[in-house]
Design a protein around this motif. Sequence first.
Motif, PDB file in Angstrom:
ATOM      1  N   PRO A 203       0.824  -1.211   0.000  1.00 12.41           N
ATOM      2  CA  PRO A 203       0.000   0.000   0.000  1.00 12.41           C
ATOM      3  C   PRO A 203       0.855   1.258   0.000  1.00 12.41           C
ATOM      4  CG  PRO A 203       0.039  -0.952   2.196  1.00 12.41           C
ATOM      5  CD  PRO A 203       0.751  -1.922   1.290  1.00 12.41           C
ATOM      6  N   THR A 204       0.278   2.313  -0.520  1.00 16.62           N
ATOM      7  CA  THR A 204       0.951   3.613  -0.501  1.00 16.62           C
ATOM      8  C   THR A 204       0.094   4.601   0.274  1.00 16.62           C
ATOM      9  OG1 THR A 204      -0.108   4.224  -2.586  1.00 16.62           O
ATOM     10  CG2 THR A 204       2.082   3.225  -2.712  1.00 16.62           C
ATOM     11  N   ARG A 205       0.754   5.498   0.984  1.00 13.00           N
ATOM     12  CA  ARG A 205       0.025   6.541   1.700  1.00 13.00           C
ATOM     13  C   ARG A 205      -0.200   7.715   0.754  1.00 13.00           C
ATOM     14  NH1 ARG A 205      -0.810   6.296   6.819  1.00 13.00           N
ATOM     15  NH2 ARG A 205      -0.819   8.551   7.115  1.00 13.00           N
ATOM     16  N   THR A 206      -1.354   8.377   0.931  1.00  9.02           N
ATOM     17  CA  THR A 206      -1.705   9.456   0.016  1.00  9.02           C
ATOM     18  C   THR A 206      -1.631  10.823   0.680  1.00  9.02           C
ATOM     19  OG1 THR A 206      -4.044   9.166   0.545  1.00  9.02           O
ATOM     20  CG2 THR A 206      -3.190   7.973  -1.357  1.00  9.02           C
ATOM     21  N   ARG A 207      -1.091  10.858   1.908  1.00  8.41           N
ATOM     22  CA  ARG A 207      -0.901  12.166   2.538  1.00  8.41           C
ATOM     23  C   ARG A 207       0.320  12.112   3.449  1.00  8.41           C
ATOM     24  NH1 ARG A 207      -2.942  12.597   8.017  1.00  8.41           N
ATOM     25  NH2 ARG A 207      -3.266  14.827   7.766  1.00  8.41           N
ATOM     26  N   ALA A 208       1.000  13.208   3.561  1.00  6.68           N
ATOM     27  CA  ALA A 208       2.110  13.288   4.501  1.00  6.68           C
ATOM     28  C   ALA A 208       1.549  13.413   5.912  1.00  6.68           C
ATOM     29  CB  ALA A 208       2.984  14.496   4.172  1.00  6.68           C
ATOM     30  N   ARG A 209       2.330  13.003   6.884  1.00  8.95           N
ATOM     31  CA  ARG A 209       1.885  13.094   8.270  1.00  8.95           C
ATOM     32  C   ARG A 209       2.143  14.519   8.783  1.00  8.95           C
ATOM     33  NH1 ARG A 209       2.889   7.322  11.174  1.00  8.95           N
ATOM     34  NH2 ARG A 209       2.348   6.017   9.414  1.00  8.95           N
ATOM     35  N   ALA A 210       1.297  15.406   8.344  1.00  8.77           N
ATOM     36  CA  ALA A 210       1.426  16.807   8.746  1.00  8.77           C
ATOM     37  C   ALA A 210       0.030  17.400   8.822  1.00  8.77           C
ATOM     38  CB  ALA A 210       2.282  17.571   7.740  1.00  8.77           C
ATOM     39  N   GLY A 211      -0.087  18.523   9.531  1.00 11.61           N
ATOM     40  CA  GLY A 211      -1.386  19.165   9.650  1.00 11.61           C
ATOM     41  C   GLY A 211      -2.276  18.434  10.637  1.00 11.61           C
ATOM     42  N   ARG A 212      -3.583  18.563  10.478  1.00  7.27           N
ATOM     43  CA  ARG A 212      -4.535  17.964  11.397  1.00  7.27           C
ATOM     44  C   ARG A 212      -4.460  16.442  11.298  1.00  7.27           C
ATOM     45  NH1 ARG A 212      -8.741  19.682  14.477  1.00  7.27           N
ATOM     46  NH2 ARG A 212     -10.510  18.265  14.748  1.00  7.27           N
ATOM     47  N   ARG A 213      -4.380  15.783  12.440  1.00  9.57           N
ATOM     48  CA  ARG A 213      -4.209  14.342  12.450  1.00  9.57           C
ATOM     49  C   ARG A 213      -5.545  13.645  12.208  1.00  9.57           C
ATOM     50  NH1 ARG A 213       0.863  13.776  14.654  1.00  9.57           N
ATOM     51  NH2 ARG A 213       0.929  11.912  13.348  1.00  9.57           N
ATOM     52  N   ARG A 214      -5.469  12.364  11.837  1.00 11.45           N
ATOM     53  CA  ARG A 214      -6.658  11.567  11.540  1.00 11.45           C
ATOM     54  C   ARG A 214      -6.562  10.236  12.276  1.00 11.45           C
ATOM     55  NH1 ARG A 214      -7.660  12.515   5.017  1.00 11.45           N
ATOM     56  NH2 ARG A 214      -7.477  14.782   5.068  1.00 11.45           N
ATOM     57  N   VAL A 215      -7.684   9.829  12.859  1.00 12.47           N
ATOM     58  CA  VAL A 215      -7.743   8.611  13.666  1.00 12.47           C
ATOM     59  C   VAL A 215      -8.901   7.754  13.175  1.00 12.47           C
ATOM     60  CG1 VAL A 215      -8.076   7.660  15.987  1.00 12.47           C
ATOM     61  CG2 VAL A 215      -6.781   9.793  15.671  1.00 12.47           C
ATOM     62  N   TYR A 216      -8.653   6.472  13.082  1.00 15.86           N
ATOM     63  CA  TYR A 216      -9.683   5.502  12.679  1.00 15.86           C
ATOM     64  C   TYR A 216      -9.864   4.506  13.813  1.00 15.86           C
ATOM     65  CZ  TYR A 216     -11.540   1.327  10.262  1.00 15.86           C
ATOM     66  OH  TYR A 216     -12.267   0.225   9.896  1.00 15.86           O
ATOM     67  N   ALA A 217     -11.120   4.251  14.215  1.00 11.83           N
ATOM     68  CA  ALA A 217     -11.406   3.312  15.298  1.00 11.83           C
ATOM     69  C   ALA A 217     -12.370   2.237  14.821  1.00 11.83           C
ATOM     70  CB  ALA A 217     -11.989   4.039  16.503  1.00 11.83           C
ATOM     71  N   THR A 218     -12.088   0.981  15.180  1.00 12.70           N
ATOM     72  CA  THR A 218     -12.928  -0.157  14.819  1.00 12.70           C
ATOM     73  C   THR A 218     -12.820  -1.220  15.894  1.00 12.70           C
ATOM     74  OG1 THR A 218     -13.292  -1.931  13.202  1.00 12.70           O
ATOM     75  CG2 THR A 218     -11.046  -1.142  13.443  1.00 12.70           C
ATOM     76  N   LEU A 219     -13.911  -1.966  16.089  1.00 16.41           N
ATOM     77  CA  LEU A 219     -13.890  -3.130  16.984  1.00 16.41           C
ATOM     78  C   LEU A 219     -14.182  -4.402  16.218  1.00 16.41           C
ATOM     79  CD1 LEU A 219     -15.669  -1.682  20.164  1.00 16.41           C
ATOM     80  CD2 LEU A 219     -13.213  -1.845  19.679  1.00 16.41           C
ATOM     81  N   GLY A 220     -13.942  -4.396  14.908  1.00 16.02           N
ATOM     82  CA  GLY A 220     -14.058  -5.606  14.119  1.00 16.02           C
ATOM     83  C   GLY A 220     -15.489  -5.978  13.780  1.00 16.02           C
TER      84      GLY A 220
END
Length: 386
Positions: A203-220
């Motif tokens: 996989p490739t990332r489509t954004r640099a780790r800068a600016g407002r952060r992003r969080v993803y949460a899942t319990l399956g």
Amino acid sequence: MRILWTFVGGLGHLAPLLPLARAAQAQGHEVAVAGSGGLVPRIEEAGFRAYATSPRPHHDGAPAVRDLTPLEATDAEAAEIEFAQNFGDRGARRMAAELPGVIEDFRPDLVVRDETDLGTTIAAELLGVPVATHLVLASGLLIRPDLVGPKLDVVRAEHGLAPDPGLTRLTSGPVLSDFPPSFRSPCSPLPQQPVHYRSAAAPTRTRARAGRRRVYATLGTIFNKQSGDLFERLLAGLGEVEADVVVTVGRELDPAQLGPQPPHVRVERFVPQADVLRVIDLVVSHGGSGSLMAALAHRVPSVLLPLGADQPHNALRAEELGVASTLDAATATPDEIGDRVREVLADAAMGERCLGVADELRALPDVGSAVSVLEAFAGTDWTAHR
């Protein structure tokens, strides 16, 4: 060649088999999949002939009511006891009984089982069909002679087979793995070296780790319905974090049940995980093998709240490798969740360690190499028939 894939359990046991099954099918082999009755539609949607080994409601993803019973603390020992009962006893007995009919109907040249499907090895042994194993427990530690051996020997005896206290019959054929080799616990060695491969393009990332952060949460897809008030605590904690947050609750649950959320928090039933992981900075999850490995493949660290199954073991191993941080799912408060998320987002060293694991995965051979291993094991030069 006719290949039968088998699994016991839910989507987390089926999903790891599908990339290799698709690759085998693309090479001209005839493929069928046998497993939980409720997942027959998923198997057929993936393009394979399906055999149900349990009644349709089993793991069917039907609309469900959340179990809001307060969570009890879950440790590795409790998860091991439950695993032995579910897979070494009930699951093994069911698959040992159901698979002979499937094998007689499909007539496979080879069976590929998920590693927790212990009963299929009994059926295949009785019918003389070779079996390969595909790992689905990232850290290992659960398929141990002392844990499942005694229960499995009872099922073997019911079918007239001699005891196998060392579990040698389980890995009489090749063992395949699309996990990073370093992640498996050194306390869980296998009788033979697994054949490691990469099940998808790096996989490739489509954004640099800068600016407002992003969080993803899942319990399956299983424990999401058995997580007490953990979703409420997650949302309360993540709502106080300066980040854009996406929380998925599963196809069977209604996000509206969780009430209104602040503008930076979005609650969905489902989002394409691969798309989300390309653009986020942190995963909060239960620590299932699929969720955790997907995060690492995308170089993303995790905050883990294990709920059962292999999750406590995965969390222990992830902490040993420094690629995740763990909280107690039963007792973590919203403040503790928010504080831990902020800590991990600020931990550049953890991000670098995750990058190292992603590079390890990227260096593995592609899925075609695993198909070749299966062909060689079956004993025929199948390349001549493509």
